[in-house]
Design a protein around this motif. Structure first.
Motif, PDB file in Angstrom:
ATOM      1  N   ASP A  92       0.860  -1.182   0.000  1.00 23.20           N
ATOM      2  CA  ASP A  92       0.000   0.000   0.000  1.00 23.20           C
ATOM      3  C   ASP A  92       0.898   1.235   0.000  1.00 23.20           C
ATOM      4  N   PRO A  93       0.932   1.991  -1.099  1.00 15.06           N
ATOM      5  CA  PRO A  93       1.822   3.146  -1.146  1.00 15.06           C
ATOM      6  C   PRO A  93       1.415   4.271  -0.199  1.00 15.06           C
ATOM      7  N   TYR A  94       0.187   4.230   0.297  1.00 13.93           N
ATOM      8  CA  TYR A  94      -0.310   5.323   1.136  1.00 13.93           C
ATOM      9  C   TYR A  94      -0.341   4.970   2.621  1.00 13.93           C
ATOM     10  N   ARG A  95       0.272   3.875   3.014  1.00  9.78           N
ATOM     11  CA  ARG A  95       0.131   3.384   4.381  1.00  9.78           C
ATOM     12  C   ARG A  95       0.543   4.451   5.399  1.00  9.78           C
ATOM     13  N   GLY A  96      -0.111   4.430   6.540  1.00  8.37           N
ATOM     14  CA  GLY A  96       0.120   5.465   7.534  1.00  8.37           C
ATOM     15  C   GLY A  96       0.948   5.027   8.716  1.00  8.37           C
ATOM     16  N   SER A 115       8.028   6.382  -4.526  1.00 11.49           N
ATOM     17  CA  SER A 115       8.324   7.629  -3.818  1.00 11.49           C
ATOM     18  C   SER A 115       7.238   7.974  -2.804  1.00 11.49           C
ATOM     19  N   VAL A 116       5.982   7.808  -3.202  1.00 14.99           N
ATOM     20  CA  VAL A 116       4.870   8.085  -2.284  1.00 14.99           C
ATOM     21  C   VAL A 116       4.944   7.154  -1.082  1.00 14.99           C
ATOM     22  N   HIS A 117       5.219   5.883  -1.331  1.00 17.64           N
ATOM     23  CA  HIS A 117       5.332   4.896  -0.254  1.00 17.64           C
ATOM     24  C   HIS A 117       6.427   5.290   0.737  1.00 17.64           C
ATOM     25  N   ASP A 118       7.610   5.622   0.220  1.00 17.65           N
ATOM     26  CA  ASP A 118       8.734   5.950   1.097  1.00 17.65           C
ATOM     27  C   ASP A 118       8.472   7.229   1.883  1.00 17.65           C
ATOM     28  N   SER A 154       8.281   7.717   5.996  1.00 24.05           N
ATOM     29  CA  SER A 154       9.068   8.720   6.718  1.00 24.05           C
ATOM     30  C   SER A 154       8.174   9.572   7.607  1.00 24.05           C
ATOM     31  N   ASP A 155       7.022   9.959   7.094  1.00 24.50           N
ATOM     32  CA  ASP A 155       6.078  10.743   7.879  1.00 24.50           C
ATOM     33  C   ASP A 155       5.616   9.953   9.104  1.00 24.50           C
ATOM     34  N   ALA A 156       5.339   8.658   8.907  1.00 24.89           N
ATOM     35  CA  ALA A 156       4.894   7.820  10.017  1.00 24.89           C
ATOM     36  C   ALA A 156       5.992   7.659  11.062  1.00 24.89           C
ATOM     37  N   LEU A 157       7.238   7.512  10.618  1.00 27.51           N
ATOM     38  CA  LEU A 157       8.347   7.388  11.555  1.00 27.51           C
ATOM     39  C   LEU A 157       8.506   8.643  12.397  1.00 27.51           C
ATOM     40  N   ASP A 158       8.420   9.799  11.741  1.00 29.63           N
ATOM     41  CA  ASP A 158       8.549  11.062  12.475  1.00 29.63           C
ATOM     42  C   ASP A 158       7.492  11.157  13.573  1.00 29.63           C
ATOM     43  N   GLU A 159       6.286  10.739  13.269  1.00 30.56           N
ATOM     44  CA  GLU A 159       5.211  10.808  14.256  1.00 30.56           C
ATOM     45  C   GLU A 159       5.452   9.841  15.413  1.00 30.56           C
ATOM     46  N   MET A 160       5.920   8.627  15.093  1.00 28.76           N
ATOM     47  CA  MET A 160       6.094   7.618  16.134  1.00 28.76           C
ATOM     48  C   MET A 160       7.308   7.888  17.021  1.00 28.76           C
ATOM     49  N   LEU A 161       8.355   8.473  16.453  1.00 31.05           N
ATOM     50  CA  LEU A 161       9.596   8.665  17.192  1.00 31.05           C
ATOM     51  C   LEU A 161       9.687  10.020  17.885  1.00 31.05           C
ATOM     52  N   ARG A 162       8.689  10.848  17.703  1.00 31.71           N
ATOM     53  CA  ARG A 162       8.731  12.179  18.299  1.00 31.71           C
ATOM     54  C   ARG A 162       8.906  12.076  19.821  1.00 31.71           C
ATOM     55  N   TYR A 219      12.014   0.543   2.982  1.00 27.58           N
ATOM     56  CA  TYR A 219      12.027   1.518   1.903  1.00 27.58           C
ATOM     57  C   TYR A 219      12.396   0.877   0.571  1.00 27.58           C
ATOM     58  N   PHE A 220      11.999   1.555  -0.496  1.00 24.35           N
ATOM     59  CA  PHE A 220      12.491   1.208  -1.827  1.00 24.35           C
ATOM     60  C   PHE A 220      13.826   1.902  -2.110  1.00 24.35           C
ATOM     61  N   ALA A 221      13.939   3.163  -1.756  1.00 25.47           N
ATOM     62  CA  ALA A 221      15.143   3.945  -2.043  1.00 25.47           C
ATOM     63  C   ALA A 221      16.139   3.783  -0.908  1.00 25.47           C
ATOM     64  N   ASN A 222      17.279   3.164  -1.193  1.00 27.26           N
ATOM     65  CA  ASN A 222      18.256   2.925  -0.141  1.00 27.26           C
ATOM     66  C   ASN A 222      18.835   4.228   0.402  1.00 27.26           C
ATOM     67  N   ALA A 223      19.045   5.220  -0.460  1.00 27.89           N
ATOM     68  CA  ALA A 223      19.600   6.489   0.001  1.00 27.89           C
ATOM     69  C   ALA A 223      18.665   7.159   1.005  1.00 27.89           C
ATOM     70  N   THR A 224      17.355   7.093   0.735  1.00 19.76           N
ATOM     71  CA  THR A 224      16.370   7.658   1.661  1.00 19.76           C
ATOM     72  C   THR A 224      16.400   6.918   2.978  1.00 19.76           C
TER      73      THR A 224
END
Length: 380
Positions: free
Chosen positions: A94-98, A143-146, A150-158, A281-286
Motif C-alpha cells: 500500500d503506497p499510502y500506508r500510515g 516515492s509516495v510509499h517511502d 518517513s512521515d509515520a516514523l517522524d510521528e512515532m519517534l517524536r 524503503y524502496f530507495a536505499n539512500a532515503t
C-alpha cells in the motif's frame, strides 16, 4: 493578511484551513460528526461503509490517499473540492500506508506459502520487475510509499531518544559476536533508549532481538539464542531462518519494541522479524539518511564491510558540517577491525581534527563498553 503578533505556520494550513491527518476509522468518525473534513488528510482507510458520512460532510481541500469508497461518495467529495488519490490495483503493498510494517504483516503466509508468498518477497519481486524499466507510475508509487513511511516514523519517534546500531549482515546466529550484539541491544533498551537498526539480518537482527529480549531475564536470552543458532543464516533458506525467529516470538510473545529500516534495494536480504516497527524503503539512500538522521542519541558501529563503512562516513559528514546541529555520538566497536582490517578510525580522527565532533567519537574494544561510552560522549 495575518496580524504580526499572531503565529502563522503555513506548513499546518492549506489555504487558511488547518491540516489534520486522519489514520484510523475512529478519527474519521469523530471528524465526520463535526460536519467537516476540510483540510484533512485521510490516509489508507476503507471508507466503503462510510458513504452516508461522505455524502453530507464538507470535504473542501481534503485529500484522500488510497481510501476505497462507493462511487457516489467519490463523486460527491470530488465535487466538494477534495483531491483523491485512489487505491492502485494489483500492488503487493500500500503506497499510502500510515504506519510502519509489523513482522506479522511482512511475513504473512510464511507457514502456508513459504517466504516466496509473503508480502515482503512479493514486493521485492515487484520492485525487481519495475525498478529499472523507466515506468514513471512505478517510480511515483515507490516515492509516495517511502515518503509516507518517513512521515509515520517522524510521528512515532517524536520525543524518543534513538540510538542506532549498525553492522554487517554476515554476522551469524550462534556466534559470540551475535550474542554480544544481542546483549548490547538489550542493555540499550533497558537504559531507556529506543534501538534502531538497518532492519536486516546479522548484526542488525541481533540488536533488534536484544531489544525484543529486554523485558525477559538471562534464561530467556540464552534459550532464544539457542533456538536461533539452529539456523545461522538466511542462506540457503529464508523460510527456515524466518521460521526460527517466529518460533522465538511465539514462545516469548511479549518482547520489547525497536525499529528496523531495511530496504527492498537489497531485497535478497530479508527484514528481520524482531523489530516491532519496520520501515522498509524502496530507495536505499532515503533509508540510509532517514535512519542516521533519527539517531539523536548516537550511533554504534559494529564490525561490518562496505555498507557499514558508508554509514560511518554518512554520520561523520553531518557531524563534520553540523548540518543537524550538535554532533551526535559515534562509537566504533572492535579496535582491530576499525584500525587494521578496515582502518576507518585513523581517517575519522583526522577528519574530526579540532572540530566539535572530535569530542563525540570513540573507539572501544567490546560491546560491554558501549553504554558508558555513549553516556560519556553525550554529556561531554
Amino acid at each position: 493578511m495575518p496580524s504580526d503578533d499572531v503565529d502563522h505556520d503555513p506548513s499546518t494550513e492549506a489555504g487558511g484551513i488547518p491540516i489534520r491527518e486522519i489514520q484510523s476509522l475512529e478519527e474519521f468518525d469523530q471528524a465526520a460528526l463535526s460536519g467537516s473534513l476540510a483540510g484533512c488528510r485521510i490516509q489508507a482507510l476503507d471508507l466503503t461503509e462510510r458513504t452516508f458520512a461522505l455524502l453530507v460532510v464538507d470535504s473542501s481541500q481534503a485529500v484522500f490517499l488510497g481510501c476505497p469508497m462507493e462511487p457516489q461518495a467519490l463523486a460527491h467529495i470530488r465535487a466538494g473540492g477534495a483531491l483523491v488519490f485512489p487505491p492502485v490495483p494489483d500492488l503487493p503493498f500500500d503506497p499510502y500506508r500510515g504506519a510502519p510494517y509489523t513482522p506479522d504483516e511482512l511475513y504473512a503466509g510464511l507457514e502456508t506459502e513459504g517466504y516466496a508468498g509473503t508480502p515482503d518477497a512479493r514486493t521485492y519481486a515487484w520492485y525487481r520487475r519495475t525498478g529499472h524499466n523507466g515506468d514513471v507510475l512505478a517510480s511515483m508509487l515507490r516515492s509516495v510509499h517511502d515518503d509516507a513511511l518517513s512521515d509515520a516514523l517522524d510521528e512515532m519517534l517524536r520525543g524518543s531518544r534513538v540510538v542506532g546500531v549498525m553492522g554487517g549482515h554476515a554476522m551469524e546466529r550462534g556466534s559470540r559476536a551475535y550474542a554480544g550484539a544481542a546483549r548490547l541491544g538489550r542493555d540499550l533498551a533497558r537504559s531507556g533508549l529506543t534501538v534502531a537498526t538497518g532492519g536486516g539480518p546479522g548484526a542488525m537482527e541481533a540488536a533488534n532481538f536484544g531489544a525484543y529480549a529486554a523485558p525477559y531475564d538471562d534464561v530467556m536470552l540464552g534459550k532464544a539464542l539457542e533456538v536461533l543458532a539452529r539456523v545461522p543464516s538466511f542462506g540457503p533458506s529464508v523460510d527456515d531462518w524466518a521460521a526460527a525467529a517466529m518460533a522465538v516470538r511465539d514462545r516469548w510473545p511479549d518482547g520489547g519494541p525497536s525499529y528496523g529500516l531495511p530496504t527492498w534495494f537489497y531485497g535478497h536480504e530479508p527484514a528481520n522479524p524482531f523489530a516491532a516497527h519496520i520501515a522498509k524503503y524502496f530507495a536505499n539512500a532515503t533509508r540510509e539518511d532517514g535512519l542516521l538522521s533519527r539517531c539523536n542519541a548516537g550511533v554504534v558501529f559494529l564490525p561490518g564491510a562496505a555498507g557499514t563503512v558508508q554509514e560511518v562516513f554518512d554520520a561523520a559528514t553531518t557531524n563534520y558540517y553540523g548540518s543537524r546541529g550538535e554532533p551526535a555520538p559515534m562509537v566504533l566497536v572492535d579496535r582491530a577491525h576499525w584500525t587494521t582490517e578496515l582502518p576507518v578510525w585513523p581517517l575519522l580522527t583526522r577528519l574530526a581534527g579540532e572540530r566539535p565532533m572530535a569530542d563525540r567519537i570513540a573507539l572501544v574494544e567490546s560491546v560491554t563498553e558501549v553504554p558508558a561510552a555513549l553516556a560519556r560522549l553525550a554529556w561531554g
